[in-house]
Motif scaffolding. Sequence first.
Motif, PDB file in Angstrom:
ATOM      1  N   LEU A 104      82.602  -4.970  30.900  1.00 15.19           N
ATOM      2  CA  LEU A 104      81.888  -5.427  31.534  1.00 15.19           C
ATOM      3  C   LEU A 104      80.518  -5.039  31.086  1.00 15.19           C
ATOM      4  O   LEU A 104      80.026  -4.035  30.880  1.00 15.19           O
ATOM      5  CB  LEU A 104      81.464  -5.606  33.020  1.00 15.19           C
ATOM      6  N   ASP A 105      79.553  -7.062  30.845  1.00 15.54           N
ATOM      7  CA  ASP A 105      78.038  -6.612  30.201  1.00 15.54           C
ATOM      8  C   ASP A 105      77.599  -7.075  32.208  1.00 15.54           C
ATOM      9  O   ASP A 105      78.429  -6.706  33.165  1.00 15.54           O
ATOM     10  CB  ASP A 105      78.043  -8.447  29.429  1.00 15.54           C
ATOM     11  N   PRO A 106      76.328  -6.515  31.685  1.00 16.42           N
ATOM     12  CA  PRO A 106      75.697  -6.546  32.525  1.00 16.42           C
ATOM     13  C   PRO A 106      75.870  -7.107  33.983  1.00 16.42           C
ATOM     14  O   PRO A 106      76.292  -6.977  34.979  1.00 16.42           O
ATOM     15  CB  PRO A 106      74.296  -6.087  32.324  1.00 16.42           C
ATOM     16  N   LYS A 107      75.916  -8.417  33.638  1.00 14.99           N
ATOM     17  CA  LYS A 107      75.597  -9.289  34.680  1.00 14.99           C
ATOM     18  C   LYS A 107      77.772  -9.185  35.532  1.00 14.99           C
ATOM     19  O   LYS A 107      77.581  -9.020  36.385  1.00 14.99           O
ATOM     20  CB  LYS A 107      75.892 -10.656  33.975  1.00 14.99           C
ATOM     21  N   GLY A 108      78.370  -8.897  34.968  1.00 14.56           N
ATOM     22  CA  GLY A 108      79.584  -8.813  35.435  1.00 14.56           C
ATOM     23  C   GLY A 108      79.640  -7.563  36.451  1.00 14.56           C
ATOM     24  O   GLY A 108      80.501  -7.389  37.050  1.00 14.56           O
ATOM     25  N   ARG A 109      79.191  -6.274  35.185  1.00 16.92           N
ATOM     26  CA  ARG A 109      78.688  -4.800  36.199  1.00 16.92           C
ATOM     27  C   ARG A 109      78.178  -5.223  37.321  1.00 16.92           C
ATOM     28  O   ARG A 109      78.845  -4.770  38.392  1.00 16.92           O
ATOM     29  CB  ARG A 109      78.123  -3.581  35.334  1.00 16.92           C
ATOM     30  N   MET A 110      77.839  -5.714  38.042  1.00 16.39           N
ATOM     31  CA  MET A 110      76.571  -6.565  38.848  1.00 16.39           C
ATOM     32  C   MET A 110      77.554  -7.124  39.789  1.00 16.39           C
ATOM     33  O   MET A 110      77.310  -6.895  41.198  1.00 16.39           O
ATOM     34  CB  MET A 110      75.566  -7.478  38.469  1.00 16.39           C
ATOM     35  N   GLU A 111      77.841  -8.119  39.656  1.00 17.37           N
ATOM     36  CA  GLU A 111      78.977  -8.900  40.512  1.00 17.37           C
ATOM     37  C   GLU A 111      80.189  -8.268  41.240  1.00 17.37           C
ATOM     38  O   GLU A 111      80.384  -8.493  41.629  1.00 17.37           O
ATOM     39  CB  GLU A 111      79.574  -9.961  39.469  1.00 17.37           C
ATOM     40  N   ILE A 112      80.963  -7.078  40.079  1.00 14.29           N
ATOM     41  CA  ILE A 112      81.578  -6.261  40.655  1.00 14.29           C
ATOM     42  C   ILE A 112      81.643  -5.434  41.179  1.00 14.29           C
ATOM     43  O   ILE A 112      82.203  -4.815  42.128  1.00 14.29           O
ATOM     44  CB  ILE A 112      82.821  -4.963  39.277  1.00 14.29           C
ATOM     45  N   MET A 113      80.144  -5.047  41.109  1.00 19.93           N
ATOM     46  CA  MET A 113      79.562  -3.601  42.317  1.00 19.93           C
ATOM     47  C   MET A 113      79.385  -4.554  43.611  1.00 19.93           C
ATOM     48  O   MET A 113      79.291  -4.014  44.686  1.00 19.93           O
ATOM     49  CB  MET A 113      77.942  -3.433  41.663  1.00 19.93           C
ATOM     50  N   GLN A 114      78.995  -5.669  43.205  1.00 23.12           N
ATOM     51  CA  GLN A 114      78.497  -6.691  44.388  1.00 23.12           C
ATOM     52  C   GLN A 114      79.856  -6.672  45.287  1.00 23.12           C
ATOM     53  O   GLN A 114      80.488  -6.339  47.195  1.00 23.12           O
ATOM     54  CB  GLN A 114      77.998  -7.899  44.512  1.00 23.12           C
ATOM     55  N   THR A 115      80.804  -7.097  44.815  1.00 21.26           N
ATOM     56  CA  THR A 115      82.809  -7.240  45.142  1.00 21.26           C
ATOM     57  C   THR A 115      82.886  -6.067  45.957  1.00 21.26           C
ATOM     58  O   THR A 115      83.399  -6.436  47.209  1.00 21.26           O
ATOM     59  CB  THR A 115      83.533  -7.206  43.951  1.00 21.26           C
ATOM     60  N   ILE A 116      82.628  -4.872  45.218  1.00 25.49           N
ATOM     61  CA  ILE A 116      83.354  -2.911  45.971  1.00 25.49           C
ATOM     62  C   ILE A 116      82.435  -2.950  47.451  1.00 25.49           C
ATOM     63  O   ILE A 116      82.370  -2.750  48.485  1.00 25.49           O
ATOM     64  CB  ILE A 116      82.888  -2.120  44.723  1.00 25.49           C
ATOM     65  N   ARG A 117      80.405  -3.326  47.586  1.00 23.17           N
ATOM     66  CA  ARG A 117      80.473  -3.290  48.619  1.00 23.17           C
ATOM     67  C   ARG A 117      80.754  -4.340  49.845  1.00 23.17           C
ATOM     68  O   ARG A 117      81.399  -3.790  50.599  1.00 23.17           O
ATOM     69  CB  ARG A 117      78.887  -3.275  48.263  1.00 23.17           C
ATOM     70  N   ASP A 118      81.219  -5.297  49.528  1.00 23.61           N
ATOM     71  CA  ASP A 118      81.975  -6.164  50.225  1.00 23.61           C
ATOM     72  C   ASP A 118      82.464  -5.940  51.021  1.00 23.61           C
ATOM     73  O   ASP A 118      82.677  -5.906  51.853  1.00 23.61           O
ATOM     74  CB  ASP A 118      81.696  -7.993  50.132  1.00 23.61           C
ATOM     75  N   LEU A 119      83.533  -5.423  49.303  1.00 21.79           N
ATOM     76  CA  LEU A 119      85.079  -5.206  50.338  1.00 21.79           C
ATOM     77  C   LEU A 119      85.023  -3.885  51.251  1.00 21.79           C
ATOM     78  O   LEU A 119      85.370  -3.666  52.174  1.00 21.79           O
ATOM     79  CB  LEU A 119      86.149  -4.912  49.184  1.00 21.79           C
ATOM     80  N   GLN A 120      84.092  -3.163  51.431  1.00 22.20           N
ATOM     81  CA  GLN A 120      83.743  -1.272  51.763  1.00 22.20           C
ATOM     82  C   GLN A 120      83.538  -1.980  53.451  1.00 22.20           C
ATOM     83  O   GLN A 120      84.183  -1.033  53.494  1.00 22.20           O
ATOM     84  CB  GLN A 120      83.657  -0.396  50.773  1.00 22.20           C
ATOM     85  N   SER A 121      82.527  -2.491  53.213  1.00 24.22           N
ATOM     86  CA  SER A 121      82.138  -2.774  54.995  1.00 24.22           C
ATOM     87  C   SER A 121      82.841  -3.992  55.415  1.00 24.22           C
ATOM     88  O   SER A 121      82.642  -3.416  56.537  1.00 24.22           O
ATOM     89  CB  SER A 121      80.248  -3.646  54.678  1.00 24.22           C
ATOM     90  N   GLU A 122      83.980  -4.606  54.364  1.00 22.10           N
ATOM     91  CA  GLU A 122      84.608  -5.591  55.307  1.00 22.10           C
ATOM     92  C   GLU A 122      85.375  -5.486  55.974  1.00 22.10           C
ATOM     93  O   GLU A 122      86.300  -5.931  57.150  1.00 22.10           O
ATOM     94  CB  GLU A 122      84.573  -7.007  55.181  1.00 22.10           C
ATOM     95  N   ARG A 123      86.319  -4.215  55.542  1.00 21.81           N
ATOM     96  CA  ARG A 123      87.577  -3.570  55.710  1.00 21.81           C
ATOM     97  C   ARG A 123      88.089  -2.481  55.306  1.00 21.81           C
ATOM     98  O   ARG A 123      88.659  -1.612  56.205  1.00 21.81           O
ATOM     99  CB  ARG A 123      88.685  -4.465  54.030  1.00 21.81           C
ATOM    100  N   SER A 124      86.544  -1.798  55.721  1.00 21.42           N
ATOM    101  CA  SER A 124      86.423  -0.325  55.940  1.00 21.42           C
ATOM    102  C   SER A 124      87.192   0.587  55.504  1.00 21.42           C
ATOM    103  O   SER A 124      88.115   1.472  55.959  1.00 21.42           O
ATOM    104  CB  SER A 124      87.084  -0.319  57.923  1.00 21.42           C
TER     105      SER A 124
END
Length: 279
Positions: free
Chosen positions: A171-191
């Motif tokens: 992924l390009d830098p923008k796509g990389r940042m978006e996916i990392m944010q998605t992973i962060r959100d999922l990890q916190s919201e879904r335990s």
Amino acid sequence: MEKSQIEFRNVSFRYHDDSPWVLKNVSFTIHSDEWLAIIGHNGSGKSTIAKLMNGLLFPQEGEIYVSGEKVVPETIWDVRKQVGMVFQNPDNQFVGTTVRDDVAFGMENHGLPREVMVERIQESLDAVGMQEYERQEPHRLSGGQKQRVAIASVLAVSPKYMIFDEATAMLDPKGRMEIMQTIRDLQSERSLSVVTITHDLREVTQADRVIVMNDGEVWMEGTPRDVFSKKNRLVEIGLDTPFVSKLAEEMKSAGLPLSREPLNHQELLEELWTLDSTR
């Protein structure tokens, strides 16, 4: 041993009987609700670890347990219900003609009732911000969007553990940042217990713990702050350090006393602000 964890016990692996060992007596534990980052240069064994967790490979020596169950050919389907995997190239995971079909595929294999599948398709696409693309053909999506669909497909089967094997490498830098944010959100919201496999140290700052692999062995283990503070040792094994860490090291060399190892730009700014206010 706690049930909600993955454990490697003295695991060694090689691809052929006459080939070098890719992993050598590796032991570690991934705890419930933990984000573990596994880093290392190419050939260090990190991606092999990911495949062993999911039962795509089996060790020649040692044992692997997922939620108390030993990973062997007889238990592989039970293990894969618990351990979801997102690979580097999402195109390799697409099997459906539409986003909806692709997210449904894994659930069909698990024999889930249709009403459950319909509900989970919506929930999974909502979780990764792709609900508007349900009827879209996967090949028409951007790289970041494809990776989001791949994540949704894994989420739909409700795993306890999610492994991201170089999931942002293409992924390009923008796509990389978006996916990392998605992973962060999922990890916190879904335990979820999350494992990110990468050679890019910029991606590990959000992890709870980091394992550094080198030449098939666990070479270092600690929090991201602990690991980044050992810049010279990381460079010795061919790993670059993030720009923030390099800049912090230059500041220390110039006589500016930092109270901690900054992990990101925000923490570096806070350190600079503290220094300025004490002068």
